[in-house]
Design a protein around this motif. Sequence first.
Motif, mmCIF file in Angstrom:
data_model
loop_
_atom_site.group_PDB
_atom_site.id
_atom_site.type_symbol
_atom_site.label_atom_id
_atom_site.label_comp_id
_atom_site.label_asym_id
_atom_site.label_seq_id
_atom_site.Cartn_x
_atom_site.Cartn_y
_atom_site.Cartn_z
ATOM 1 N N ARG A 306 0.854 -1.186 0.000
ATOM 2 C CA ARG A 306 0.000 0.000 0.000
ATOM 3 C C ARG A 306 0.891 1.239 0.000
ATOM 4 N NH1 ARG A 306 -3.619 -1.185 5.115
ATOM 5 N NH2 ARG A 306 -1.590 -1.994 5.786
ATOM 6 N N THR A 307 0.881 1.938 -1.103
ATOM 7 C CA THR A 307 1.784 3.082 -1.261
ATOM 8 C C THR A 307 1.259 4.283 -0.476
ATOM 9 O OG1 THR A 307 0.597 3.745 -3.258
ATOM 10 C CG2 THR A 307 2.508 2.313 -3.534
ATOM 11 N N GLY A 308 2.201 5.095 -0.033
ATOM 12 C CA GLY A 308 1.860 6.372 0.568
ATOM 13 C C GLY A 308 1.619 6.362 2.054
ATOM 14 N N VAL A 309 1.781 5.236 2.743
ATOM 15 C CA VAL A 309 1.500 5.189 4.188
ATOM 16 C C VAL A 309 2.553 5.974 4.960
ATOM 17 C CG1 VAL A 309 1.182 3.683 6.172
ATOM 18 C CG2 VAL A 309 0.353 2.969 3.940
ATOM 19 N N SER A 310 3.822 5.699 4.700
ATOM 20 C CA SER A 310 4.899 6.419 5.412
ATOM 21 C C SER A 310 4.999 7.863 4.945
ATOM 22 C CB SER A 310 6.227 5.698 5.205
ATOM 23 O OG SER A 310 6.502 5.553 3.820
ATOM 24 N N LEU A 311 4.701 8.118 3.648
ATOM 25 C CA LEU A 311 4.720 9.495 3.156
ATOM 26 C C LEU A 311 3.632 10.334 3.823
ATOM 27 C CD1 LEU A 311 5.937 11.530 1.153
ATOM 28 C CD2 LEU A 311 4.264 10.724 -0.538
ATOM 29 N N ALA A 312 2.457 9.741 4.018
ATOM 30 C CA ALA A 312 1.381 10.460 4.700
ATOM 31 C C ALA A 312 1.746 10.741 6.155
ATOM 32 C CB ALA A 312 0.093 9.638 4.621
ATOM 33 N N GLN A 313 2.434 9.782 6.804
ATOM 34 C CA GLN A 313 2.879 9.994 8.179
ATOM 35 C C GLN A 313 3.860 11.168 8.275
ATOM 36 O OE1 GLN A 313 1.984 8.649 10.970
ATOM 37 N NE2 GLN A 313 3.709 8.576 12.398
ATOM 38 N N ALA A 314 4.800 11.247 7.324
ATOM 39 C CA ALA A 314 5.776 12.333 7.336
ATOM 40 C C ALA A 314 5.120 13.686 7.047
ATOM 41 C CB ALA A 314 6.868 12.048 6.309
ATOM 42 N N LYS A 315 4.194 13.707 6.097
ATOM 43 C CA LYS A 315 3.509 14.966 5.778
ATOM 44 C C LYS A 315 2.634 15.425 6.938
ATOM 45 C CE LYS A 315 3.415 14.829 0.746
ATOM 46 N NZ LYS A 315 2.548 14.791 -0.458
ATOM 47 N N ARG A 316 2.025 14.484 7.620
ATOM 48 C CA ARG A 316 1.183 14.846 8.759
ATOM 49 C C ARG A 316 2.010 15.507 9.860
ATOM 50 N NH1 ARG A 316 -1.458 10.560 8.694
ATOM 51 N NH2 ARG A 316 -0.183 9.322 10.108
ATOM 52 N N LEU A 317 3.255 15.084 10.006
ATOM 53 C CA LEU A 317 4.127 15.668 11.033
ATOM 54 C C LEU A 317 4.941 16.847 10.499
ATOM 55 C CD1 LEU A 317 5.429 12.349 12.621
ATOM 56 C CD2 LEU A 317 3.744 13.912 13.593
ATOM 57 N N GLY A 318 4.823 17.131 9.206
ATOM 58 C CA GLY A 318 5.545 18.259 8.626
ATOM 59 C C GLY A 318 7.030 18.024 8.517
ATOM 60 N N LEU A 319 7.446 16.785 8.119
ATOM 61 C CA LEU A 319 8.868 16.447 8.034
ATOM 62 C C LEU A 319 9.324 16.402 6.588
ATOM 63 C CD1 LEU A 319 9.013 13.558 10.661
ATOM 64 C CD2 LEU A 319 9.555 15.971 11.014
ATOM 65 N N GLU A 320 10.613 16.580 6.395
ATOM 66 C CA GLU A 320 11.218 16.446 5.072
ATOM 67 C C GLU A 320 11.344 14.961 4.727
ATOM 68 O OE1 GLU A 320 15.400 17.653 2.787
ATOM 69 O OE2 GLU A 320 15.038 18.238 4.886
ATOM 70 N N THR A 321 11.110 14.645 3.459
ATOM 71 C CA THR A 321 11.175 13.259 3.006
ATOM 72 C C THR A 321 12.243 13.108 1.928
ATOM 73 O OG1 THR A 321 9.455 13.625 1.341
ATOM 74 C CG2 THR A 321 8.741 12.862 3.527
ATOM 75 N N ALA A 322 12.652 11.864 1.720
ATOM 76 C CA ALA A 322 13.643 11.561 0.682
ATOM 77 C C ALA A 322 13.534 10.094 0.311
ATOM 78 C CB ALA A 322 15.058 11.897 1.154
ATOM 79 N N ALA A 323 13.876 9.816 -0.950
ATOM 80 C CA ALA A 323 13.892 8.436 -1.458
ATOM 81 C C ALA A 323 15.286 8.119 -1.978
ATOM 82 C CB ALA A 323 12.863 8.265 -2.573
ATOM 83 N N LEU A 324 15.649 6.858 -1.945
ATOM 84 C CA LEU A 324 16.960 6.450 -2.447
ATOM 85 C C LEU A 324 17.002 6.599 -3.965
ATOM 86 C CD1 LEU A 324 17.645 3.231 -0.342
ATOM 87 C CD2 LEU A 324 18.432 5.549 0.102
#
Length: 414
Positions: A306-324
Amino acid sequence: MQSANMLLKKLVRYSVFPFAAQHGMKKDLFSLSRTLILSHCLKEGSSRSPSEKLDLDAWKEVMKSGSQEVSATASEPKETSTLAAAREILEMWRLAGRLVPENVTEEQLKTFIECPSKSAKKKFLKFLYLKELYKKSEKRKTEERKERRLEMQESASKTEEPKRNPFLCLWTSSMDKIYNWRVAQSMIFGQPLVFDMSYEKDMSDREVANTVRQLVLSESCNRRSMDPFHIHFCNFKDDSLYHKELIKHYREAWGKLLITVTDQCYTDIFPKNKLIYLTADSPKVMKTFDHDKIYIVGSMVDKSIRTGVSLAQAKRLGLETAALPLEKYLLWSRGAKNLTLDQMMHILLTLKDTGDWKKALEFVPKRKYTGFVNKPVHELKTALNLVNALKLRKRQGELRKQFAKNYSKKLTQK
């Protein structure tokens, strides 16, 4: 007189009657035996006194009981004779080279005799023969396995002797002390690495158990590295399934692990501007490893992807994200770009030590990519677009020539 009569009666019962029953002379023999016995008794009766008379009724009862015993004993020799004949037939067939088992029970012999035709008998014997062969092969295999097991035990006992060397024991204990010292140093001076333990509700029990196995591998890999991370288990609940599975794996060593376990969120422990959430769904690609940043890895194994679960968690907390940067360095062939927790740990440790992406991405499973990219991706894309444009122009020129040729043919026909 009575003793002589009893002796004669026993002789007739146990010798003459079975012989007569076996040869089909039972009816004639009863009359003959009766006349013999009566004549003998009459001869002796003429010499006896008139007071001693022959009791014919008693003799009748004796003769009837004798005939019943003869009929019972005559059936047993008949059955034994048929079984013996069947065994002789089987022995002849075995000598003739037919498929006949070596050991045949009486029940199998009776079944063989009751077979309606010769072909049925052959099929039954073939079945017994193959069954016997299978049993022999299984017995032989078990004996071979037993012998191999004994040999392995002997070899293991021989190889265990040098393992008990005190120097090796000292080496292992000293290496464990060195590993623990490095991890203890990393807890004071090392770079933190956070595992987000808040995904238990998004996984099944089996997926949680798989996640814990990957966490155990990640911790052991980090403990044996030259410059380990300071591992943090954040959002960790004591009554959670994570906790139960970790206790199953570590048992008494769970309380001695050199990691930080807390139920607080990572945003309450570290400043937000230093946190980077690593997720495969992030639109931003990680270019270099930053030693001043604190990377967060979601402790999740999602079989349904299920895509987007960890991305939604980071956006909800207002954190910067990155992918390899998998597409930048790898020719990706198939499968999702999700990696296991222990693979992420290997990649991050290699990046921390060397900063080389090719060395770090060697821990990606080989089944997911065909090789490394030698040129940058934008150069490959421009080259591919140029080739497609040239093909399109060539195709357009061919179509024009074909149209002109067909048009000239129509004009000449008119």
